[in-house]
Design a protein around this motif. Structure first.
Motif, PDB file in Angstrom:
ATOM      1  N   LEU A  40      13.204   2.885  -8.491  1.00 11.42           N
ATOM      2  CA  LEU A  40      12.577   2.597  -7.203  1.00 11.42           C
ATOM      3  C   LEU A  40      11.773   1.310  -7.297  1.00 11.42           C
ATOM      4  N   PRO A  41      11.571   0.663  -6.173  1.00 15.14           N
ATOM      5  CA  PRO A  41      10.739  -0.547  -6.194  1.00 15.14           C
ATOM      6  C   PRO A  41       9.299  -0.208  -6.580  1.00 15.14           C
ATOM      7  N   SER A  42       8.612  -1.165  -7.150  1.00 16.74           N
ATOM      8  CA  SER A  42       7.239  -0.920  -7.599  1.00 16.74           C
ATOM      9  C   SER A  42       6.292  -0.669  -6.420  1.00 16.74           C
ATOM     10  N   TYR A  43       6.590  -1.234  -5.276  1.00 16.88           N
ATOM     11  CA  TYR A  43       5.768  -1.005  -4.091  1.00 16.88           C
ATOM     12  C   TYR A  43       6.706  -0.687  -2.941  1.00 16.88           C
ATOM     13  N   ALA A  44       6.679   0.550  -2.479  1.00 18.08           N
ATOM     14  CA  ALA A  44       7.567   0.974  -1.399  1.00 18.08           C
ATOM     15  C   ALA A  44       6.798   1.886  -0.447  1.00 18.08           C
ATOM     16  N   PRO A  45       6.026   1.317   0.469  1.00 18.85           N
ATOM     17  CA  PRO A  45       5.221   2.138   1.356  1.00 18.85           C
ATOM     18  C   PRO A  45       6.056   3.088   2.216  1.00 18.85           C
ATOM     19  N   ASP A  46       7.310   2.728   2.500  1.00 18.15           N
ATOM     20  CA  ASP A  46       8.144   3.613   3.298  1.00 18.15           C
ATOM     21  C   ASP A  46       8.552   4.861   2.521  1.00 18.15           C
ATOM     22  N   LEU A  47       8.471   4.818   1.183  1.00 14.61           N
ATOM     23  CA  LEU A  47       8.777   5.976   0.356  1.00 14.61           C
ATOM     24  C   LEU A  47       7.524   6.756  -0.027  1.00 14.61           C
ATOM     25  N   ASN A  48       6.356   6.184   0.218  1.00 16.35           N
ATOM     26  CA  ASN A  48       5.104   6.814  -0.176  1.00 16.35           C
ATOM     27  C   ASN A  48       4.078   6.643   0.943  1.00 16.35           C
ATOM     28  N   PRO A  49       3.970   7.624   1.845  1.00 15.87           N
ATOM     29  CA  PRO A  49       3.087   7.489   3.005  1.00 15.87           C
ATOM     30  C   PRO A  49       1.621   7.231   2.667  1.00 15.87           C
ATOM     31  N   VAL A  50       1.168   7.630   1.489  1.00 18.15           N
ATOM     32  CA  VAL A  50      -0.238   7.413   1.152  1.00 18.15           C
ATOM     33  C   VAL A  50      -0.556   5.916   1.056  1.00 18.15           C
ATOM     34  N   GLU A  51       0.459   5.081   0.815  1.00 16.72           N
ATOM     35  CA  GLU A  51       0.233   3.629   0.783  1.00 16.72           C
ATOM     36  C   GLU A  51      -0.304   3.149   2.132  1.00 16.72           C
ATOM     37  N   GLY A  52       0.215   3.742   3.211  1.00 15.87           N
ATOM     38  CA  GLY A  52      -0.269   3.368   4.542  1.00 15.87           C
ATOM     39  C   GLY A  52      -1.717   3.764   4.754  1.00 15.87           C
ATOM     40  N   ILE A  53      -2.088   4.933   4.240  1.00 19.01           N
ATOM     41  CA  ILE A  53      -3.480   5.393   4.359  1.00 19.01           C
ATOM     42  C   ILE A  53      -4.400   4.450   3.586  1.00 19.01           C
ATOM     43  N   TRP A  54      -3.999   4.071   2.363  1.00 22.29           N
ATOM     44  CA  TRP A  54      -4.824   3.147   1.583  1.00 22.29           C
ATOM     45  C   TRP A  54      -4.937   1.800   2.287  1.00 22.29           C
ATOM     46  N   SER A  55      -3.850   1.373   2.930  1.00 21.76           N
ATOM     47  CA  SER A  55      -3.888   0.115   3.663  1.00 21.76           C
ATOM     48  C   SER A  55      -4.903   0.187   4.805  1.00 21.76           C
ATOM     49  N   LEU A  56      -4.877   1.302   5.546  1.00 20.07           N
ATOM     50  CA  LEU A  56      -5.855   1.488   6.626  1.00 20.07           C
ATOM     51  C   LEU A  56      -7.272   1.535   6.081  1.00 20.07           C
ATOM     52  N   LEU A  57      -7.447   2.231   4.979  1.00 23.12           N
ATOM     53  CA  LEU A  57      -8.774   2.375   4.383  1.00 23.12           C
ATOM     54  C   LEU A  57      -9.316   1.034   3.902  1.00 23.12           C
ATOM     55  N   ASN A  58      -8.455   0.217   3.323  1.00 23.09           N
ATOM     56  CA  ASN A  58      -8.904  -1.072   2.799  1.00 23.09           C
ATOM     57  C   ASN A  58      -9.275  -2.062   3.890  1.00 23.09           C
ATOM     58  N   ARG A  59      -8.764  -1.861   5.094  1.00 26.79           N
ATOM     59  CA  ARG A  59      -9.159  -2.735   6.202  1.00 26.79           C
ATOM     60  C   ARG A  59     -10.649  -2.617   6.487  1.00 26.79           C
ATOM     61  N   GLY A  60     -11.205  -1.454   6.160  1.00 27.33           N
ATOM     62  CA  GLY A  60     -12.620  -1.216   6.415  1.00 27.33           C
ATOM     63  C   GLY A  60     -13.543  -1.801   5.363  1.00 27.33           C
ATOM     64  N   GLY A  61     -13.020  -2.167   4.191  1.00 29.83           N
ATOM     65  CA  GLY A  61     -13.885  -2.826   3.251  1.00 29.83           C
ATOM     66  C   GLY A  61     -13.883  -2.428   1.799  1.00 29.83           C
ATOM     67  N   PRO A  62     -13.412  -1.260   1.368  1.00 35.04           N
ATOM     68  CA  PRO A  62     -13.532  -0.942  -0.057  1.00 35.04           C
ATOM     69  C   PRO A  62     -12.886  -1.979  -0.973  1.00 35.04           C
ATOM     70  N   ALA A  63     -11.862  -2.667  -0.498  1.00 34.23           N
ATOM     71  CA  ALA A  63     -11.220  -3.680  -1.335  1.00 34.23           C
ATOM     72  C   ALA A  63     -12.158  -4.860  -1.598  1.00 34.23           C
ATOM     73  N   ASP A  64     -13.043  -5.145  -0.645  1.00 33.63           N
ATOM     74  CA  ASP A  64     -13.967  -6.281  -0.778  1.00 33.63           C
ATOM     75  C   ASP A  64     -15.387  -5.836  -1.113  1.00 33.63           C
ATOM     76  N   LEU A  65     -15.541  -4.568  -1.438  1.00 30.39           N
ATOM     77  CA  LEU A  65     -16.871  -4.007  -1.666  1.00 30.39           C
ATOM     78  C   LEU A  65     -17.304  -4.187  -3.116  1.00 30.39           C
ATOM     79  N   ALA A  66     -18.518  -4.606  -3.303  1.00 32.82           N
ATOM     80  CA  ALA A  66     -19.133  -4.613  -4.628  1.00 32.82           C
ATOM     81  C   ALA A  66     -20.077  -3.413  -4.656  1.00 32.82           C
ATOM     82  N   ALA A  67     -19.529  -2.274  -5.039  1.00 35.22           N
ATOM     83  CA  ALA A  67     -20.297  -1.031  -5.008  1.00 35.22           C
ATOM     84  C   ALA A  67     -21.423  -1.068  -6.028  1.00 35.22           C
ATOM     85  N   ALA A  68     -22.565  -0.547  -5.618  1.00 34.34           N
ATOM     86  CA  ALA A  68     -23.725  -0.496  -6.499  1.00 34.34           C
ATOM     87  C   ALA A  68     -23.584   0.608  -7.547  1.00 34.34           C
TER      88      ALA A  68
END
Length: 77
Positions: free
Chosen positions: A21-49
């Protein structure tokens, strides 16, 4: 794929079928879409304390997604 894995597959090809399988296949793994939605809010750019801070941010983001079921449905399409 490492040589040991290739050897194992070759030795067991009478009952084992491997699909590459491809290394990144959001159509085969629905949780990728959830992580994408979640990262729009900021955890990807967050410097957590702290780890607790990161957990709070992720929980808050998941709760926001939870109350917008059309977003979740979009991840399953």
């Amino acid at each position: 794929m490492c040589p040991e894995t290739r050897r194992f597959i070759a030795d067991n090809d009478d009952w084992l079928r491997v699909f590459q399988l491809p290394s990144y296949a959001p159509d085969l793994n629905p949780v990728e879409g959830i992580w994408s939605l979640l990262n729009r809010g900021g955890p990807a750019d967050l410097a957590a304390a702290s780890l607790d801070h990161l957990v709070r941010v992720i929980k808050r983001g998941l709760k926001e997604i939870q109350y917008r079921p059309h977003l979740i449905d979009g991840c399953l399409a």
